[in-house]
Design a protein around this motif. Structure first.
Motif, PDB file in Angstrom:
ATOM      1  N   PRO A  72    -136.156  16.413  57.618  1.00 35.23           N
ATOM      2  CA  PRO A  72    -136.307  17.757  58.182  1.00 35.23           C
ATOM      3  C   PRO A  72    -135.874  17.770  59.641  1.00 35.23           C
ATOM      4  CG  PRO A  72    -138.442  16.680  57.930  1.00 35.23           C
ATOM      5  CD  PRO A  72    -137.439  15.811  57.240  1.00 35.23           C
ATOM      6  N   MET A  73    -135.426  18.916  60.106  1.00 34.31           N
ATOM      7  CA  MET A  73    -134.934  19.029  61.479  1.00 34.31           C
ATOM      8  C   MET A  73    -136.074  18.810  62.476  1.00 34.31           C
ATOM      9  SD  MET A  73    -132.757  22.132  63.230  1.00 34.31           S
ATOM     10  CE  MET A  73    -131.356  21.877  62.151  1.00 34.31           C
ATOM     11  N   THR A  74    -135.860  17.903  63.411  1.00 30.38           N
ATOM     12  CA  THR A  74    -136.873  17.600  64.415  1.00 30.38           C
ATOM     13  C   THR A  74    -136.804  18.619  65.554  1.00 30.38           C
ATOM     14  OG1 THR A  74    -135.364  16.155  65.627  1.00 30.38           O
ATOM     15  CG2 THR A  74    -136.666  15.150  63.859  1.00 30.38           C
ATOM     16  N   VAL A  75    -137.795  18.543  66.430  1.00 29.62           N
ATOM     17  CA  VAL A  75    -137.832  19.444  67.587  1.00 29.62           C
ATOM     18  C   VAL A  75    -136.601  19.206  68.465  1.00 29.62           C
ATOM     19  CG1 VAL A  75    -139.113  20.055  69.673  1.00 29.62           C
ATOM     20  CG2 VAL A  75    -140.347  19.562  67.552  1.00 29.62           C
ATOM     21  N   ARG A  76    -136.243  17.936  68.627  1.00 26.68           N
ATOM     22  CA  ARG A  76    -135.075  17.605  69.454  1.00 26.68           C
ATOM     23  C   ARG A  76    -133.810  18.202  68.850  1.00 26.68           C
ATOM     24  NH1 ARG A  76    -131.260  13.586  69.446  1.00 26.68           N
ATOM     25  NH2 ARG A  76    -130.383  13.011  71.491  1.00 26.68           N
ATOM     26  N   GLU A  77    -133.659  18.107  67.534  1.00 28.79           N
ATOM     27  CA  GLU A  77    -132.467  18.656  66.876  1.00 28.79           C
ATOM     28  C   GLU A  77    -132.419  20.171  66.992  1.00 28.79           C
ATOM     29  OE1 GLU A  77    -133.147  16.947  63.097  1.00 28.79           O
ATOM     30  OE2 GLU A  77    -131.792  15.242  63.421  1.00 28.79           O
ATOM     31  N   LYS A  78    -133.584  20.825  66.903  1.00 30.38           N
ATOM     32  CA  LYS A  78    -133.621  22.279  67.069  1.00 30.38           C
ATOM     33  C   LYS A  78    -133.212  22.669  68.485  1.00 30.38           C
ATOM     34  CE  LYS A  78    -137.196  23.166  63.582  1.00 30.38           C
ATOM     35  NZ  LYS A  78    -138.594  23.599  63.335  1.00 30.38           N
ATOM     36  N   THR A  79    -133.650  21.870  69.455  1.00 30.40           N
ATOM     37  CA  THR A  79    -133.283  22.141  70.842  1.00 30.40           C
ATOM     38  C   THR A  79    -131.778  21.977  71.046  1.00 30.40           C
ATOM     39  OG1 THR A  79    -135.448  21.311  71.549  1.00 30.40           O
ATOM     40  CG2 THR A  79    -133.734  21.502  73.234  1.00 30.40           C
ATOM     41  N   ARG A  80    -131.205  20.930  70.456  1.00 31.46           N
ATOM     42  CA  ARG A  80    -129.759  20.714  70.565  1.00 31.46           C
ATOM     43  C   ARG A  80    -128.990  21.854  69.914  1.00 31.46           C
ATOM     44  NH1 ARG A  80    -127.049  16.867  68.239  1.00 31.46           N
ATOM     45  NH2 ARG A  80    -125.512  16.787  69.911  1.00 31.46           N
ATOM     46  N   LEU A  81    -129.436  22.294  68.753  1.00 28.89           N
ATOM     47  CA  LEU A  81    -128.762  23.394  68.065  1.00 28.89           C
ATOM     48  C   LEU A  81    -128.786  24.659  68.907  1.00 28.89           C
ATOM     49  CD1 LEU A  81    -127.374  24.579  65.582  1.00 28.89           C
ATOM     50  CD2 LEU A  81    -129.644  24.931  64.565  1.00 28.89           C
ATOM     51  N   GLU A  82    -129.913  24.921  69.539  1.00 28.69           N
ATOM     52  CA  GLU A  82    -130.013  26.105  70.396  1.00 28.69           C
ATOM     53  C   GLU A  82    -129.083  25.988  71.598  1.00 28.69           C
ATOM     54  OE1 GLU A  82    -130.959  29.801  71.489  1.00 28.69           O
ATOM     55  OE2 GLU A  82    -131.545  28.800  69.615  1.00 28.69           O
ATOM     56  N   LYS A  83    -128.942  24.765  72.144  1.00 27.45           N
ATOM     57  CA  LYS A  83    -128.037  24.562  73.277  1.00 27.45           C
ATOM     58  C   LYS A  83    -126.589  24.843  72.852  1.00 27.45           C
ATOM     59  CE  LYS A  83    -126.609  23.227  77.319  1.00 27.45           C
ATOM     60  NZ  LYS A  83    -126.695  21.844  77.810  1.00 27.45           N
ATOM     61  N   PHE A  84    -126.211  24.385  71.669  1.00 30.37           N
ATOM     62  CA  PHE A  84    -124.869  24.664  71.152  1.00 30.37           C
ATOM     63  C   PHE A  84    -124.643  26.160  71.001  1.00 30.37           C
ATOM     64  CE2 PHE A  84    -124.442  20.197  70.031  1.00 30.37           C
ATOM     65  CZ  PHE A  84    -123.076  19.997  70.098  1.00 30.37           C
ATOM     66  N   ARG A  85    -125.607  26.844  70.439  1.00 30.34           N
ATOM     67  CA  ARG A  85    -125.457  28.281  70.204  1.00 30.34           C
ATOM     68  C   ARG A  85    -125.299  29.046  71.517  1.00 30.34           C
ATOM     69  NH1 ARG A  85    -129.804  28.607  65.201  1.00 30.34           N
ATOM     70  NH2 ARG A  85    -128.258  28.325  63.535  1.00 30.34           N
ATOM     71  N   GLN A  86    -126.018  28.611  72.544  1.00 26.59           N
ATOM     72  CA  GLN A  86    -125.878  29.262  73.852  1.00 26.59           C
ATOM     73  C   GLN A  86    -124.478  29.026  74.419  1.00 26.59           C
ATOM     74  OE1 GLN A  86    -129.020  27.793  76.350  1.00 26.59           O
ATOM     75  NE2 GLN A  86    -130.646  28.861  75.226  1.00 26.59           N
ATOM     76  N   LEU A  87    -123.986  27.798  74.307  1.00 23.21           N
ATOM     77  CA  LEU A  87    -122.644  27.486  74.814  1.00 23.21           C
ATOM     78  C   LEU A  87    -121.576  28.293  74.080  1.00 23.21           C
ATOM     79  CD1 LEU A  87    -122.738  23.599  75.261  1.00 23.21           C
ATOM     80  CD2 LEU A  87    -122.215  25.261  77.044  1.00 23.21           C
ATOM     81  N   LEU A  88    -121.696  28.352  72.760  1.00 23.73           N
ATOM     82  CA  LEU A  88    -120.669  29.000  71.945  1.00 23.73           C
ATOM     83  C   LEU A  88    -120.672  30.516  72.077  1.00 23.73           C
ATOM     84  CD1 LEU A  88    -121.080  26.831  68.714  1.00 23.73           C
ATOM     85  CD2 LEU A  88    -119.248  26.673  70.404  1.00 23.73           C
ATOM     86  N   SER A  89    -121.828  31.076  72.421  1.00 23.78           N
ATOM     87  CA  SER A  89    -121.926  32.540  72.521  1.00 23.78           C
ATOM     88  C   SER A  89    -121.644  33.069  73.923  1.00 23.78           C
ATOM     89  CB  SER A  89    -123.322  32.991  72.080  1.00 23.78           C
ATOM     90  OG  SER A  89    -124.317  32.437  72.928  1.00 23.78           O
ATOM     91  N   SER A  90    -121.502  32.163  74.896  1.00 29.05           N
ATOM     92  CA  SER A  90    -121.222  32.618  76.256  1.00 29.05           C
ATOM     93  C   SER A  90    -119.818  33.219  76.324  1.00 29.05           C
ATOM     94  CB  SER A  90    -121.358  31.457  77.247  1.00 29.05           C
ATOM     95  OG  SER A  90    -120.444  30.423  76.923  1.00 29.05           O
ATOM     96  N   HIS A  91    -119.587  34.068  77.312  1.00 31.66           N
ATOM     97  CA  HIS A  91    -118.321  34.803  77.413  1.00 31.66           C
ATOM     98  C   HIS A  91    -117.130  33.852  77.462  1.00 31.66           C
ATOM     99  CE1 HIS A  91    -115.589  38.084  78.279  1.00 31.66           C
ATOM    100  NE2 HIS A  91    -115.156  37.447  79.373  1.00 31.66           N
ATOM    101  N   ASN A  92    -117.248  32.784  78.269  1.00 37.45           N
ATOM    102  CA  ASN A  92    -116.236  31.729  78.329  1.00 37.45           C
ATOM    103  C   ASN A  92    -116.944  30.390  78.119  1.00 37.45           C
ATOM    104  OD1 ASN A  92    -113.469  32.796  79.060  1.00 37.45           O
ATOM    105  ND2 ASN A  92    -114.700  33.781  80.658  1.00 37.45           N
ATOM    106  N   VAL A 149    -122.383  16.776  66.236  1.00 37.52           N
ATOM    107  CA  VAL A 149    -122.472  18.233  66.261  1.00 37.52           C
ATOM    108  C   VAL A 149    -123.345  18.690  65.103  1.00 37.52           C
ATOM    109  CG1 VAL A 149    -121.159  20.378  66.183  1.00 37.52           C
ATOM    110  CG2 VAL A 149    -120.154  18.349  67.240  1.00 37.52           C
ATOM    111  N   PRO A 150    -124.313  19.562  65.327  1.00 32.53           N
ATOM    112  CA  PRO A 150    -125.117  20.082  64.215  1.00 32.53           C
ATOM    113  C   PRO A 150    -124.244  20.760  63.166  1.00 32.53           C
ATOM    114  CG  PRO A 150    -126.118  20.664  66.319  1.00 32.53           C
ATOM    115  CD  PRO A 150    -124.774  20.081  66.627  1.00 32.53           C
ATOM    116  N   ARG A 151    -124.620  20.581  61.917  1.00 33.51           N
ATOM    117  CA  ARG A 151    -123.814  21.108  60.817  1.00 33.51           C
ATOM    118  C   ARG A 151    -123.576  22.603  60.932  1.00 33.51           C
ATOM    119  NH1 ARG A 151    -125.259  23.738  56.503  1.00 33.51           N
ATOM    120  NH2 ARG A 151    -127.455  23.348  56.925  1.00 33.51           N
ATOM    121  N   GLU A 152    -124.577  23.341  61.388  1.00 41.98           N
ATOM    122  CA  GLU A 152    -124.479  24.802  61.414  1.00 41.98           C
ATOM    123  C   GLU A 152    -123.382  25.310  62.352  1.00 41.98           C
ATOM    124  OE1 GLU A 152    -128.654  23.631  60.291  1.00 41.98           O
ATOM    125  OE2 GLU A 152    -127.166  23.006  61.784  1.00 41.98           O
ATOM    126  N   VAL A 153    -123.084  24.554  63.403  1.00 39.93           N
ATOM    127  CA  VAL A 153    -122.108  25.023  64.396  1.00 39.93           C
ATOM    128  C   VAL A 153    -120.867  24.133  64.435  1.00 39.93           C
ATOM    129  CG1 VAL A 153    -123.838  26.142  65.862  1.00 39.93           C
ATOM    130  CG2 VAL A 153    -123.303  23.714  66.215  1.00 39.93           C
TER     131      VAL A 153
END
Length: 504
Positions: A177-197, A211-215
């Motif tokens: 199951p996804m650990t707290v650390r992995e959830k934090t990393r996934l959220e960091k990726f999502r923030q980077l990818l959704s930024s304007h640049n 890289v997390p599978r979802e992103v």
């Protein structure tokens, strides 16, 4: 002698730019007279006979030194009809029967769970052979039952892991199951990818350990340079590049039937069914048609190299990753269930990302493949400095690095690792500057030294090559790849900026 063989091996008879280049090492090392059929037969005869004798003698020795309670005092010529023998057997039988009844009465008072477990065990396992077993049975009946069930279910020793394994997002022990650390990393990726640049330097830093599978699909598009960092331009870029690819198909694909492209198309057609033959996804006719188009268009647009065996492997990680945007378990998925638009997007994106990768290592596939020659030579020099014992072991048994490392460079270790591990490896390769060319050298060196014990245990030419062509990595997962990459990074840190370390 080695120099003359090397010169003969690298001779080419290319007719025109874009023609097929014969790559002996794509699936096997360069031909060597010591690997002839007769040599293998003679060696197998010599090596197998002692092994059989050894096993037989070990077994007989074991049998002679082992006694059983039922066999004490027995002999082949003993008179089984004598009264004394019958009396002895009767006494033993009565004592054993009484013990069995006692054990059964004790089992009845155990909890209901134990009763059900006992009933599942075959009757042959419940027989008490002698009175000496009674105390052992009383003290560890639960353990015996567990061991009995374990014997029945002991194969395979490790769980069978899918070769794709849900896009490599798991270790060899299964998908945790996804650990707290992995959830934090996934959220960091999502923030980077959704930024304007998107900050590509920060994205590479985050992607290096995986890289997390979802992103992963959008991250790979960005890291390969296929997708722009600006979010507003991404949709239009994807639309334009996908239309451009299918424009190439309309323009060039029909020419596969022309005489001057027949060799290229024939070789592609032969190689595609051999691509990951153990994964059902790649044996589907529709998937093979997609691969044929991708490889033929790439060969037409790159006449300096044309199609070379091994390039077909480089499509598969991109195809699997982009398919994962629409499918969870890709290994057995029937692609005919996808819409035409989805399939077109996956095909075009796989083509462009593979093209970006090959742009950085195209000298691996041009005439005489100079890129691979340089990398194999660099690997030899590097290993001679890292582990002189392994290097001298190869020299002692006349093993040339070209005979096993050619495939490592030509296929980027894809024939040595499960696909799930290749995908994880490419997360890091796309994060490293010149990851597929420069950093790959250090990964190969770390990979070779990983098997130093097994290499040093082999004491002949044939055994060494058989080992190096069939390394046991089928159960590898993220953990093993992480350790391999860490060692490769250490080697790069020590040697990349110190060229004198290569010299003796």
């Amino acid at each position: 002698m080695a120099a003359e063989n090397s010169k003969q091996f690298w001779k080419r008879s290319a007719k025109l730019p874009g023609s097929i280049q014969p790559v002996y090492g794509a699936q096997h090392p360069p031909l060597d007279p010591r690997l002839t059929k007769n040599f293998i037969k003679e060696r197998s005869k010599v090596s197998t006979v002692p092994l059989k004798n050894k096993k037989a003698s070990s077994f007989h020795e074991f049998a002679r030194n082992t006694s059983d309670a039922w066999d004490i005092g027995d002999d082949e010529e003993e008179d089984f009809s004598s009264p004394s023998f019958q009396t002895l057997n009767s006494k033993v039988a009565l004592a054993t029967a009484a013990q069995v009844l006692e054990n059964h009465s004790k089992l009845r008072v155990k909890p209901e769970r134990s009763q059900s477990t006992t009933s599942d065990v075959p009757a042959s396992y419940k027989v008490i052979k002698s009175s000496s077993d009674a105390q052992l049975s009383r003290n560890s009946s639960d353990t015996c039952l567990r061991n009995t069930l374990h014997k029945q279910q002991s194969l395979p020793l490790r769980p069978i892991i899918p070769l794709v394994a849900r896009i490599s997002d798991q270790n060899a022990s299964g998908a945790p199951p996804m650990t707290v650390r992995e959830k934090t990393r996934l959220e960091k990726f999502r923030q980077l990818l959704s930024s304007h640049n998107t900050d590509l330097d920060e994205l590479r830093k985050c992607s290096w350990p995986g890289v997390p599978r979802e992103v992963r699909p959008v991250t790979w598009r960005l890291l390969s340079g296929y997708l722009p960092a600006n979010t507003e331009r991404r949709k239009l870029t994807l639309q334009r590049k996908r239309e451009e690819y299918f424009g190439f198909i309309e323009q060039y694909y029909d020419s596969r039937n022309e005489e001057h492209h027949q060799d290229t198309y024939r070789q592609i057609h032969i190689d595609i069914p051999r691509t990951n033959p153990l994964i059902p996804l790649f044996q589907q006719p529709l998937v093979q048609e997609i691969f044929e188009r991708i490889l033929f268009i790439w060969a037409i647009r790159h006449p300096a190299s044309g199609y070379v065996q091994g390039i077909n492997d480089l499509v598969t990680p991109f195809f699997v990753v982009f398919l994962s945007e629409y499918v969870e378990d890709v290994e057995n998925f029937d692609v005919t269930n996808l819409s035409q638009d989805m399939l077109r997007s996956i095909e075009a994106d796989s083509f462009w990302c593979m093209s970006k990768l090959l742009d950085g290592i195209q000298d691996n596939y041009t005439f005489a493949q100079p890129g691979i020659q340089k990398k194999v030579k660099a690997l030899e020099e590097l290993v001679s400095r890292i582990d002189e014992q392994v290097h001298n072991h190869f020299r002692r048994y006349e093993v040339e690095y070209l005979q096993f490392a050619f495939r490592w460079m030509n296929n980027l270790l894809m024939r040595e690792l499960p696909l799930r591990c290749t995908i994880r490896l490419w997360d890091t390769y796309q994060s490293e500057p010149e990851g597929f060319s420069h950093f790959h050298l250090y990964v190969c060196a770390a990979f070779l030294i990983k098997w130093r014990k097994e290499i040093l245990d082999e004491e002949d030419f044939q055994g060494l090559l058989m080992l190096l062509q069939n390394l046991p990595t089928i159960h590898w997962g993220n953990e093993e790849i992480g350790l391999l990459l860490a060692e490769a990074y250490r080697l790069k840190y020590m040697f990349a900026d110190a060229p004198n370390h290569y010299r003796r």
